[in-house]
Enzyme design. Structure first.
Site, mmCIF file in Angstrom:
data_model
loop_
_atom_site.group_PDB
_atom_site.id
_atom_site.type_symbol
_atom_site.label_atom_id
_atom_site.label_comp_id
_atom_site.label_asym_id
_atom_site.label_seq_id
_atom_site.Cartn_x
_atom_site.Cartn_y
_atom_site.Cartn_z
ATOM 1 N N HIS A 1 16.787 -19.820 22.134
ATOM 2 C CA HIS A 1 17.997 -20.346 22.923
ATOM 3 C C HIS A 1 17.584 -19.035 23.485
ATOM 4 O O HIS A 1 18.381 -18.359 24.201
ATOM 5 C CB HIS A 1 18.745 -20.631 22.084
ATOM 6 C CG HIS A 1 18.939 -21.679 21.534
ATOM 7 N ND1 HIS A 1 19.777 -22.740 22.626
ATOM 8 C CD2 HIS A 1 19.057 -22.068 20.394
ATOM 9 C CE1 HIS A 1 20.145 -24.004 21.557
ATOM 10 N NE2 HIS A 1 19.388 -23.625 20.696
ATOM 11 N N GLU B 1 13.178 10.425 7.583
ATOM 12 C CA GLU B 1 13.305 9.737 7.823
ATOM 13 C C GLU B 1 14.142 9.321 5.949
ATOM 14 O O GLU B 1 15.595 9.624 5.793
ATOM 15 C CB GLU B 1 13.225 8.701 8.101
ATOM 16 C CG GLU B 1 12.786 8.381 10.022
ATOM 17 C CD GLU B 1 11.037 8.244 10.145
ATOM 18 O OE1 GLU B 1 10.945 9.147 8.903
ATOM 19 O OE2 GLU B 1 10.494 8.143 11.227
ATOM 20 N N LYS C 1 5.031 11.891 14.831
ATOM 21 C CA LYS C 1 5.084 12.909 13.575
ATOM 22 C C LYS C 1 5.281 14.624 13.936
ATOM 23 O O LYS C 1 5.879 14.762 13.675
ATOM 24 C CB LYS C 1 5.010 12.314 12.646
ATOM 25 C CG LYS C 1 4.764 10.985 12.089
ATOM 26 C CD LYS C 1 4.721 11.147 10.182
ATOM 27 C CE LYS C 1 4.453 9.701 9.626
ATOM 28 N NZ LYS C 1 3.666 9.477 8.740
ATOM 29 N N LYS D 1 6.566 6.198 -0.788
ATOM 30 C CA LYS D 1 4.960 6.320 -1.338
ATOM 31 C C LYS D 1 4.632 7.967 -1.712
ATOM 32 O O LYS D 1 4.462 8.827 -2.298
ATOM 33 C CB LYS D 1 3.631 5.576 -0.738
ATOM 34 C CG LYS D 1 2.467 5.763 -1.572
ATOM 35 C CD LYS D 1 1.513 5.926 -0.562
ATOM 36 C CE LYS D 1 -0.318 5.252 -0.925
ATOM 37 N NZ LYS D 1 -1.071 5.285 -0.110
ATOM 38 N N GLY E 1 0.448 1.379 1.573
ATOM 39 C CA GLY E 1 2.439 0.857 2.481
ATOM 40 C C GLY E 1 2.402 -0.405 2.100
ATOM 41 O O GLY E 1 3.280 -0.193 1.835
ATOM 42 N N ARG E 2 2.078 -0.804 3.158
ATOM 43 C CA ARG E 2 2.241 -1.972 3.798
ATOM 44 C C ARG E 2 2.191 -3.152 2.731
ATOM 45 O O ARG E 2 2.245 -3.842 3.386
ATOM 46 C CB ARG E 2 1.861 -2.215 5.356
ATOM 47 C CG ARG E 2 0.758 -1.593 5.869
ATOM 48 C CD ARG E 2 0.147 -1.744 7.400
ATOM 49 N NE ARG E 2 -1.210 -1.562 7.049
ATOM 50 C CZ ARG E 2 -1.603 -0.188 7.292
ATOM 51 N NH1 ARG E 2 -0.996 1.038 6.978
ATOM 52 N NH2 ARG E 2 -2.504 -0.069 7.368
ATOM 53 N N GLU F 1 0.176 -2.365 12.219
ATOM 54 C CA GLU F 1 -0.597 -0.787 11.649
ATOM 55 C C GLU F 1 -2.045 -0.939 10.876
ATOM 56 O O GLU F 1 -2.715 -0.279 10.897
ATOM 57 C CB GLU F 1 0.375 -0.706 10.909
ATOM 58 C CG GLU F 1 0.674 0.913 10.159
ATOM 59 C CD GLU F 1 1.397 1.321 9.688
ATOM 60 O OE1 GLU F 1 1.438 0.839 8.193
ATOM 61 O OE2 GLU F 1 2.728 2.169 9.930
HETATM 62 O O1 F6P Z 1 4.299 4.231 9.692
HETATM 63 C C1 F6P Z 1 3.641 5.600 8.532
HETATM 64 C C2 F6P Z 1 3.595 4.907 7.094
HETATM 65 O O2 F6P Z 1 3.091 6.169 6.172
HETATM 66 C C3 F6P Z 1 3.749 3.612 6.893
HETATM 67 O O3 F6P Z 1 2.903 3.643 7.009
HETATM 68 C C4 F6P Z 1 4.307 3.691 5.382
HETATM 69 O O4 F6P Z 1 4.580 2.152 5.171
HETATM 70 C C5 F6P Z 1 5.898 4.614 6.267
HETATM 71 O O5 F6P Z 1 4.957 5.355 7.048
HETATM 72 C C6 F6P Z 1 6.774 4.642 4.897
HETATM 73 O O6 F6P Z 1 5.634 6.198 4.158
HETATM 74 P P1 F6P Z 1 6.738 6.562 2.823
HETATM 75 O O7 F6P Z 1 6.676 5.819 1.589
HETATM 76 O O8 F6P Z 1 5.165 7.458 2.211
HETATM 77 O O9 F6P Z 1 8.075 6.716 2.868
#
Ligand code: F6P
Length: 541
Positions: free
Chosen positions: A370, A202, A508, A196, A253-254, A339
């Site tokens: 199990h 990452e 972060k 987003k 995002g979620r 979250e």
């Molecule tokens: O973990 C924090 C967060 O901002 C989430 O809310 C989001 O889904 C995720 O990181 C990924 O963010 P982005 O889509 O901006 O890479």
């Protein structure tokens, strides 16, 4: 508009009294004995699914008070604000409009933009599906830009095209990307970079690594092999990606799998099935928006969540989908619920005097049986369990003859297990009952009573069972939307902002400052533990 927090509602004290007078001692077995039609009374229909709440510690007076609490907290007007697109995510100054993404044309705010974006994304997905030259799609994203698409693609495997493989890479750990790249042909691979913000460490690291791998493999046409889904298309362009699918800051995002973030879903199942997913979610939106509260399933689940968390003091809830395709659902729900509602202050920033999000966890059944079900049955904590059962399996067209028969039979075993677990949790077994059983493995030195105590179960452990006829794009859409709205309900009553996530920021920021220290070895100003560990983890340290 200001809404009272749950503990400011007159119903709160009444619920406390209700808990003391009958809630704490509520016994499910007794409730079934006294209420012959308890199953009929406490089970509900919602689009695409059936929900049995009868094995929960709830009765009519408690529900009446919980509904009063919802009225006192202005749940209906909070819900209206959500659907209308008011900026209810006030700490980020944003509306929260995932419901608009699945509304039919003209049915919600931003309809023209939403329909245009959907058409464009689906047309692209279909072009990928028609392109025999693309055999592998690698989706790179994390959190909301990974969990939803990965969970849905896995769940809808029978609807996917066997000729194309979908891979999901999320972790910055190279052990995620490396095995995915192994065996891929750069000329036949499409990378979808999903972020987003397009700033997530990452995702950018994995995207850079994927690009470097692509070029090293002799890949040339980046424009054809890399696309982005992001609300920051300028950053995607700066990264070197020219095909971007944008979306808006009012998609959290979620809550974003319904947007262009769902591109891998559309590639996997096709445009028509993607629309079915949206339609299922929209049907649940309508149910949530229009059904009277006492039959409104997301409202009932959210109220039950509050009753368990704040009055019974249960701190955790386990999700047990009895469908292997839903094995990533618990992970998806962890982000959705924890979250969203893992917050410690109310909307005005006041520290909350009560608990919020429970720990949400689980595993597909029967595997969980199990592993940790021992603790659910005999452990010292009461953990409400949510069973999800799918009546009709879809093992795939390739499953024929005797195998088909066997797998159908296995499905009956799966369902029997699901039923047995909720039954066992509720019924339990008294020491007296256990005394009458044979315990073949017990040592002869142990007294009968001791053995019976080990073999007894307290019972009265609550569970909810959600039944789907079949796991289809439509029913899955409805199921996910049910969870979204249920999380909204408890968050609204707790008086929190369910749509920000400041809790992930500190880590972060600290990571950014520790990264150069890992290279330089500088531990100045660090606490002793972090300094010691950093030294230990340094290459050559
Ligand atoms: O973990 C924090 C967060 O901002 C989430 O809310 C989001 O889904 C995720 O990181 C990924 O963010 P982005 O889509 O901006 O890479």
């Amino acid at each position: 508009m200001q809404h009272p927090r749950c503990d400011q509602s007159p119903a709160w004290a009444l619920l406390q009294a209700q808990y003391q007078s009958s809630g704490a001692a509520f016994d499910l077995r007794q409730a079934f004995a006294e209420e012959g039609s308890r199953f009929e009374r406490w089970s509900f229909e919602a689009p695409e699914l059936f929900v049995d709440l009868s094995k929960n510690r709830i009765d009519a007076p408690t529900l009446a008070l919980l509904l009063q609490l919802a009225r006192d907290c202005g749940l209906e007007s909070q819900r209206e604000a959500l659907f209308k697109g008011e900026p209810i995510n006030h700490t980020e100054g944003r509306a929260v409009l995932h419901t608009a993404l699945r509304a039919p044309a003209g049915g919600a705010p931003y309809s023209d933009e939403v329909q245009g974006s959907l058409e464009r994304m689906l047309a692209f997905a279909e072009s990928v599906r028609a392109d025999a030259g693309i055999t592998d799609v690698v989706h790179i994203g994390i959190g909301g830009s990974d969990l939803g698409p990965a969970m849905v693609v896995q769940a809808l495997q029978p609807y996917t095209d066997a000729h194309r493989r979908l891979h999901f890479v999320s972790n910055v750990d190279g052990h995620d990307l490396a095995p995915v790249l192994q065996g891929l042909d750069a000329r036949r691979t499409l990378f979808v970079i999903a972020s987003k913000t397009f700033t997530t460490q990452e995702t950018l690291a994995n995207a850079e690594a994927a690009k470097a791998w692509f070029l090293a493999q002799g890949g040339t046409d980046i424009a054809r092999h890399f696309v982005a889904t992001s609300s920051n298309t300028a950053a995607a362009q700066a990264f070197g990606i020219h095909t971007s699918f944008g979306f808006w800051d009012w998609v959290g995002g979620r809550y974003s799998l319904w947007s262009v973030i769902g591109l891998p879903i559309a590639i996997a199942i096709g445009a028509a099935a993607f629309r079915e997913l949206l339609a299922g979610a929209h049907a649940m939106d309508r149910h949530f928006a229009e059904t009277p509260q006492e039959r409104n399933v997301p409202v009932l689940l959210g109220l039950l969540d509050l009753w368990y968390r704040n009055f019974h003091g249960f701190t955790s809830r386990s999700v047990a989908p009895y469908h292997q395709g839903l094995r990533r659902l618990p992970a998806y729900l962890q982000q959705l619920e924890m979250e969203s509602n893992g917050k410690g202050v109310d909307r005005e920033g006041q520290v909350l005097p009560y608990g919020t999000s429970p720990v949400v966890w689980g595993e597909a059944g029967t595997n969980g049986q199990h592993a940790y079900f021992q603790m659910l049955h005999q452990g010292t904590d009461v953990i409400p369990v949510e069973f999800i059962a799918v009546k009709t399996p879809q093992h795939g067209a390739h499953v024929q003859g005797e195998l088909a028969e066997r797998l159908r039979d296995q499905h009956q075993k799966l369902l029997a297990n699901c039923l047995a677990q909720s039954q066992a949790l509720m019924q339990g077994k008294t020491v007296e009952q256990a005394l009458h059983e044979k315990a073949p493995t017990a040592s002869a030195a142990l007294g009968r009573l001791t053995v019976a105590r080990h073999r007894s179960f307290p019972g009265n452990r609550p569970s909810t069972t959600i039944v789907l006829e079949q796991l289809t794009p439509r029913s899955l859409g409805a199921l996910i939307a049910l969870y979204e709205h249920r999380v909204f309900v408890s968050g609204a009553l707790w008086g929190i902002n369910s749509f920000d996530q400041w809790g992930v920021e500190l880590g972060k920021a600290l990571c950014s400052s520790l990264l150069p220290r890992l290279a330089s070895g500088d531990t100045q100003g660090l606490d002793g533990s972090t300094a010691g560990l950093l030294t230990k983890l340094r290459s050559g340290g």
